[in-house]
Scaffold this active site. Structure first.
Site, PDB file in Angstrom:
ATOM      1  N   HIS A 104      26.537  18.472  66.674  1.00  0.00           N
ATOM      2  CA  HIS A 104      27.586  18.136  67.786  1.00  0.00           C
ATOM      3  C   HIS A 104      27.468  19.121  68.660  1.00  0.00           C
ATOM      4  O   HIS A 104      27.243  20.470  68.704  1.00  0.00           O
ATOM      5  CB  HIS A 104      28.787  18.668  67.087  1.00  0.00           C
ATOM      6  CG  HIS A 104      29.570  17.313  66.087  1.00  0.00           C
ATOM      7  ND1 HIS A 104      30.899  16.874  66.160  1.00  0.00           N
ATOM      8  CD2 HIS A 104      28.697  16.205  65.578  1.00  0.00           C
ATOM      9  CE1 HIS A 104      31.097  15.857  65.625  1.00  0.00           C
ATOM     10  NE2 HIS A 104      29.751  15.258  65.341  1.00  0.00           N
ATOM     11  N   TYR A 137      40.461  18.629  69.201  1.00  0.00           N
ATOM     12  CA  TYR A 137      41.659  19.444  68.989  1.00  0.00           C
ATOM     13  C   TYR A 137      42.742  19.371  70.123  1.00  0.00           C
ATOM     14  O   TYR A 137      42.502  19.517  71.468  1.00  0.00           O
ATOM     15  CB  TYR A 137      41.069  21.048  69.502  1.00  0.00           C
ATOM     16  CG  TYR A 137      40.164  21.505  68.251  1.00  0.00           C
ATOM     17  CD1 TYR A 137      38.640  21.065  68.346  1.00  0.00           C
ATOM     18  CD2 TYR A 137      40.512  22.426  67.064  1.00  0.00           C
ATOM     19  CE1 TYR A 137      37.842  21.405  67.450  1.00  0.00           C
ATOM     20  CE2 TYR A 137      39.786  22.761  66.394  1.00  0.00           C
ATOM     21  CZ  TYR A 137      38.235  22.620  66.477  1.00  0.00           C
ATOM     22  OH  TYR A 137      37.447  22.954  65.188  1.00  0.00           O
ATOM     23  N   PRO A 175      42.009  28.171  59.567  1.00  0.00           N
ATOM     24  CA  PRO A 175      41.040  27.150  59.789  1.00  0.00           C
ATOM     25  C   PRO A 175      40.596  26.682  61.273  1.00  0.00           C
ATOM     26  O   PRO A 175      39.588  26.224  61.467  1.00  0.00           O
ATOM     27  CB  PRO A 175      41.069  26.146  58.880  1.00  0.00           C
ATOM     28  CG  PRO A 175      42.632  26.029  58.889  1.00  0.00           C
ATOM     29  CD  PRO A 175      43.012  27.285  58.703  1.00  0.00           C
ATOM     30  N   LYS A 178      35.743  29.147  60.895  1.00  0.00           N
ATOM     31  CA  LYS A 178      34.947  30.305  60.896  1.00  0.00           C
ATOM     32  C   LYS A 178      34.821  30.772  59.573  1.00  0.00           C
ATOM     33  O   LYS A 178      33.698  31.505  59.212  1.00  0.00           O
ATOM     34  CB  LYS A 178      35.487  31.422  61.655  1.00  0.00           C
ATOM     35  CG  LYS A 178      35.363  31.488  63.115  1.00  0.00           C
ATOM     36  CD  LYS A 178      34.039  31.789  63.453  1.00  0.00           C
ATOM     37  CE  LYS A 178      33.766  31.247  64.950  1.00  0.00           C
ATOM     38  NZ  LYS A 178      32.614  30.209  64.768  1.00  0.00           N
ATOM     39  N   TYR A 234      33.040  29.934  69.294  1.00  0.00           N
ATOM     40  CA  TYR A 234      32.872  28.564  68.538  1.00  0.00           C
ATOM     41  C   TYR A 234      31.511  28.465  67.607  1.00  0.00           C
ATOM     42  O   TYR A 234      31.415  28.060  66.378  1.00  0.00           O
ATOM     43  CB  TYR A 234      33.350  27.344  69.173  1.00  0.00           C
ATOM     44  CG  TYR A 234      33.817  26.151  68.400  1.00  0.00           C
ATOM     45  CD1 TYR A 234      35.081  25.939  67.755  1.00  0.00           C
ATOM     46  CD2 TYR A 234      32.935  25.111  67.780  1.00  0.00           C
ATOM     47  CE1 TYR A 234      35.704  24.901  67.025  1.00  0.00           C
ATOM     48  CE2 TYR A 234      33.213  24.160  67.149  1.00  0.00           C
ATOM     49  CZ  TYR A 234      34.339  23.894  66.687  1.00  0.00           C
ATOM     50  OH  TYR A 234      34.780  23.078  65.828  1.00  0.00           O
TER      51      TYR A 234
HETATM   52  P1  RFL Z   1      35.057  30.507  47.748  1.00  0.00           P
HETATM   53  O1  RFL Z   1      34.350  29.232  48.371  1.00  0.00           O
HETATM   54  O2  RFL Z   1      36.543  30.547  47.529  1.00  0.00           O
HETATM   55  O3  RFL Z   1      34.228  30.864  46.385  1.00  0.00           O
HETATM   56  C1  RFL Z   1      34.832  31.552  45.535  1.00  0.00           C
HETATM   57  C2  RFL Z   1      34.083  31.222  43.999  1.00  0.00           C
HETATM   58  O4  RFL Z   1      34.497  32.301  43.134  1.00  0.00           O
HETATM   59  C3  RFL Z   1      35.147  31.588  41.935  1.00  0.00           C
HETATM   60  N1  RFL Z   1      36.059  32.592  41.346  1.00  0.00           N
HETATM   61  C4  RFL Z   1      35.551  33.187  40.404  1.00  0.00           C
HETATM   62  N2  RFL Z   1      34.231  33.401  39.539  1.00  0.00           N
HETATM   63  C5  RFL Z   1      34.194  34.092  38.391  1.00  0.00           C
HETATM   64  N3  RFL Z   1      35.353  35.019  37.994  1.00  0.00           N
HETATM   65  C6  RFL Z   1      36.446  34.992  38.770  1.00  0.00           C
HETATM   66  N4  RFL Z   1      37.500  35.746  38.351  1.00  0.00           N
HETATM   67  C7  RFL Z   1      36.621  34.237  40.001  1.00  0.00           C
HETATM   68  N5  RFL Z   1      37.629  33.940  40.800  1.00  0.00           N
HETATM   69  C8  RFL Z   1      37.189  32.955  41.745  1.00  0.00           C
HETATM   70  C9  RFL Z   1      36.036  30.515  42.588  1.00  0.00           C
HETATM   71  O5  RFL Z   1      36.077  29.526  41.724  1.00  0.00           O
HETATM   72  C10 RFL Z   1      34.786  30.115  43.722  1.00  0.00           C
HETATM   73  O6  RFL Z   1      33.849  29.181  43.104  1.00  0.00           O
HETATM   74  O7  RFL Z   1      34.623  31.709  48.766  1.00  0.00           O
HETATM   75  P2  RFL Z   1      33.442  31.829  49.686  1.00  0.00           P
HETATM   76  O8  RFL Z   1      32.107  31.641  48.901  1.00  0.00           O
HETATM   77  O9  RFL Z   1      33.647  33.392  49.943  1.00  0.00           O
HETATM   78  O10 RFL Z   1      33.335  30.830  50.861  1.00  0.00           O
HETATM   79  C11 RFL Z   1      34.413  31.047  51.606  1.00  0.00           C
HETATM   80  C12 RFL Z   1      34.638  29.602  52.070  1.00  0.00           C
HETATM   81  O11 RFL Z   1      35.085  28.718  50.847  1.00  0.00           O
HETATM   82  C13 RFL Z   1      35.885  29.491  53.177  1.00  0.00           C
HETATM   83  O12 RFL Z   1      36.057  30.487  54.023  1.00  0.00           O
HETATM   84  C14 RFL Z   1      35.970  28.208  53.976  1.00  0.00           C
HETATM   85  O13 RFL Z   1      36.279  26.978  53.212  1.00  0.00           O
HETATM   86  C15 RFL Z   1      37.217  28.194  54.992  1.00  0.00           C
HETATM   87  N6  RFL Z   1      37.425  27.010  55.880  1.00  0.00           N
HETATM   88  C16 RFL Z   1      36.324  26.505  56.700  1.00  0.00           C
HETATM   89  N7  RFL Z   1      35.213  27.570  57.261  1.00  0.00           N
HETATM   90  C17 RFL Z   1      34.550  27.241  58.322  1.00  0.00           C
HETATM   91  O14 RFL Z   1      33.606  28.055  58.299  1.00  0.00           O
HETATM   92  N8  RFL Z   1      34.491  26.068  58.771  1.00  0.00           N
HETATM   93  C18 RFL Z   1      35.561  25.196  58.647  1.00  0.00           C
HETATM   94  O15 RFL Z   1      35.651  23.907  59.257  1.00  0.00           O
HETATM   95  C19 RFL Z   1      36.589  25.572  57.853  1.00  0.00           C
HETATM   96  N9  RFL Z   1      37.534  24.857  57.329  1.00  0.00           N
HETATM   97  C20 RFL Z   1      38.336  26.166  55.264  1.00  0.00           C
HETATM   98  C21 RFL Z   1      38.405  25.046  56.143  1.00  0.00           C
HETATM   99  C22 RFL Z   1      38.958  26.396  54.459  1.00  0.00           C
HETATM  100  C23 RFL Z   1      40.013  25.496  53.960  1.00  0.00           C
HETATM  101  N10 RFL Z   1      40.737  25.627  53.009  1.00  0.00           N
HETATM  102  C24 RFL Z   1      40.958  24.634  51.840  1.00  0.00           C
HETATM  103  C25 RFL Z   1      41.035  26.903  52.739  1.00  0.00           C
HETATM  104  C26 RFL Z   1      39.341  23.961  56.126  1.00  0.00           C
HETATM  105  C27 RFL Z   1      40.121  24.297  54.755  1.00  0.00           C
HETATM  106  C28 RFL Z   1      40.956  23.015  54.349  1.00  0.00           C
HETATM  107  C1  PHB Z   2      36.811  20.012  59.060  1.00  0.00           C
HETATM  108  O1  PHB Z   2      36.188  19.375  59.697  1.00  0.00           O
HETATM  109  O2  PHB Z   2      37.428  20.481  58.088  1.00  0.00           O
HETATM  110  C2  PHB Z   2      37.284  21.268  60.256  1.00  0.00           C
HETATM  111  C3  PHB Z   2      36.770  21.113  61.408  1.00  0.00           C
HETATM  112  C4  PHB Z   2      37.062  22.198  62.280  1.00  0.00           C
HETATM  113  C5  PHB Z   2      38.149  23.127  61.964  1.00  0.00           C
HETATM  114  C6  PHB Z   2      38.479  23.040  60.548  1.00  0.00           C
HETATM  115  C7  PHB Z   2      38.334  22.017  59.733  1.00  0.00           C
HETATM  116  O3  PHB Z   2      38.355  23.861  62.978  1.00  0.00           O
END
Ligand code: RFL
Ligand code: PHB
Length: 389
Positions: free
Chosen positions: A72, A202, A293, A297, A383
């Site tokens: 993108h 957005y 979100p 980031k 971004y």
């Molecule tokens: P995770 O992915 O939470 O992974 C942690 C892992 O540890 C396990 N765990 C354990 N394992 C062993 N013993 C224990 N006691 C444990 N406790 C937990 C868990 O089961 C899991 O597998 O953390 P990590 O690796 O630091 O990754 C971070 C990302 O997952 C998170 O920052 C992003 O998903 C945030 N986020 C977004 N980030 C972006 O860069 N771009 C995006 O577009 C974006 N959109 C989002 C998002 C997060 C969202 N949610 C649901 C919070 C959109 C959403 C909806």
């Molecule tokens: C997504 O596609 O899940 C998404 C995209 C942009 C954002 C957050 C989430 O800022």
């Protein structure tokens, strides 16, 4: 059992750290308390910064990303009557990629199980121990119920926001935490519908923020600002589509609808815990910090942390030099705070607080970003991701 780096958590941070270390000849074991099916199905982030794509590609994980990911070149910023496109290559020379976190995790798990370091699913009772000395260990119960001890040189706490590692760091350091809970939540859906937009939209709207994102040419991902106390049961699919259509509307254009395959409500908060280290236990990713979100980031910050940490641990374990591990927390936190600010700023600019003074400030800020190249460049640079130190 013995390894050089014991890694707690098989999210993107833990899996990528294990991979980066393996490529430098350092062994590790990854312990995950959920099943493979569970971690591969969790719907989360969708936007990868350029440095994340480059890091995954350099680690040999770029094949499917390059084939199925969507590059993108900008985003659309919208407020009533206006949809303005920010052209990232023109503004800052970089782009971003749409490729779901679930796909990143699947690629990492497949590489790990194909001759990579051990990855143990369904473990329980995970406890880091003796992290202040040179021989820490992780105690845990294996999937078959047997108690185990994993002796390590170093432990990486990549177990996300609700993990066990951060409390161990906080308990043994003179640490601090900063937190903000926002009075908004996001209702997110995944739908089998071809996206009706080329770039993400957005949208600021008097009824609240909306975001049009996607996962592939046939799958859309959309979000609506809702009240944090809302229950998903009060949002029928029809009500969701009506709100999306209204908040994203533009003359002669509409969202494309289709069967909703997933829907949930997510709270929004900023959280930073410092330092990101206690002795031989290092935190990375959501274990140390959370961003709302809006700026896309979270996943990218997790990748930036482990990129730094892999280099620092390699220096420690191969050359016995402590300079980079000693600098790790401060270096990582500089990027964490930059991304925390950017995520807070995007969130504050786009979400309706209900206050009309706030609304006028937001519209003024949006008009500024859409009319000043300097203001647009500031958004674009953040971004698409600032260079990793
Ligand atoms: P995770 O992915 O939470 O992974 C942690 C892992 O540890 C396990 N765990 C354990 N394992 C062993 N013993 C224990 N006691 C444990 N406790 C937990 C868990 O089961 C899991 O597998 O953390 P990590 O690796 O630091 O990754 C971070 C990302 O997952 C998170 O920052 C992003 O998903 C945030 N986020 C977004 N980030 C972006 O860069 N771009 C995006 O577009 C974006 N959109 C989002 C998002 C997060 C969202 N949610 C649901 C919070 C959109 C959403 C909806
Ligand atoms: C997504 O596609 O899940 C998404 C995209 C942009 C954002 C957050 C989430 O800022």
């Amino acid at each position: 059992m013995r390894t050089q780096v014991g890694i707690i958590g098989a999210g993107p941070a833990g899996l990528l750290l294990s991979r980066l270390l393996a490529l430098r000849g350092i062994d590790s074991v990854v312990l995950e308390n959920r099943s493979r099916e569970h971690i591969e199905a969790r719907i989360r982030a969708g936007i990868l910064e350029q440095h994340t794509v480059d890091t995954l590609t350099d680690a040999g994980l770029g094949d499917r990303l390059r084939r199925q990911g969507l590059e993108h070149r900008g985003i659309h910023l919208q407020y009533p009557g206006t949809r303005h496109t920010l052209d990232f290559p023109a503004l800052c020379g970089r782009t971003v990629w749409v490729y779901g976190q679930t796909e990143v995790v699947k690629d990492l798990v497949a590489a790990q199980l194909d001759g990579g370091p051990p990855l143990l699913f369904d473990v329980s009772d995970v406890r880091p121990e003796d992290v202040d000395g040179d021989s820490p260990r992780i105690r845990f119960t294996a999937a078959d119920g047997t108690p185990q001890a994993l002796e390590c040189d170093v432990i990486a706490g990549t177990d996300g926001f609700h993990g066990v590692s951060r409390p161990v760091v906080t308990a043994g350091t003179d640490g601090r935490r900063w937190e903000r809970t926002y009075p908004y939540a996001w209702l997110g859906i995944l739908a089998d519908a071809a996206p009706a937009t080329d770039e993400l939209v957005y949208a600021w709207h008097p009824e609240g923020f909306a975001l049009y994102s996607m996962r592939s040419p046939s799958v859309s991902r959309l979000y609506l600002q809702v009240d944090p106390s809302d229950s998903i049961d009060s949002w029928s699919d029809d009500r969701i589509w009506e709100n999306l259509s209204r908040r994203l509307r533009l003359d002669g254009w509409d969202v494309s609808t289709g069967p909703v395959t997933e829907k949930s409500i997510l709270p929004m908060r900023s959280f930073v815990s410092a330092p990101m280290r206690r002795g031989r236990l290092f935190l990375a990713g959501d274990a140390a910090h959370i961003v709302p979100p809006t700026g896309a980031k979270g996943l990218n910050l997790a990748v930036a942390d482990v990129t730094l940490l892999a280099t620092a641990l390699t220096r420690l374990l191969r050359e016995k030099r402590t300079d980079l591990v000693d600098a790790y927390s401060d270096t990582a936190l500089r990027r964490v705070w930059r991304c925390t600010h950017f995520s807070w700023w995007m969130t504050s600019m786009l979400h309706r607080s209900g206050d009309d003074f706030d609304a006028q400030l937001q519209l003024s800020q949006l008009q500024r970003v859409c009319s000043s190249e300097a203001a647009a460049r500031e958004l674009a640079e953040n971004y698409t991701g600032l260079p990793v130190e």
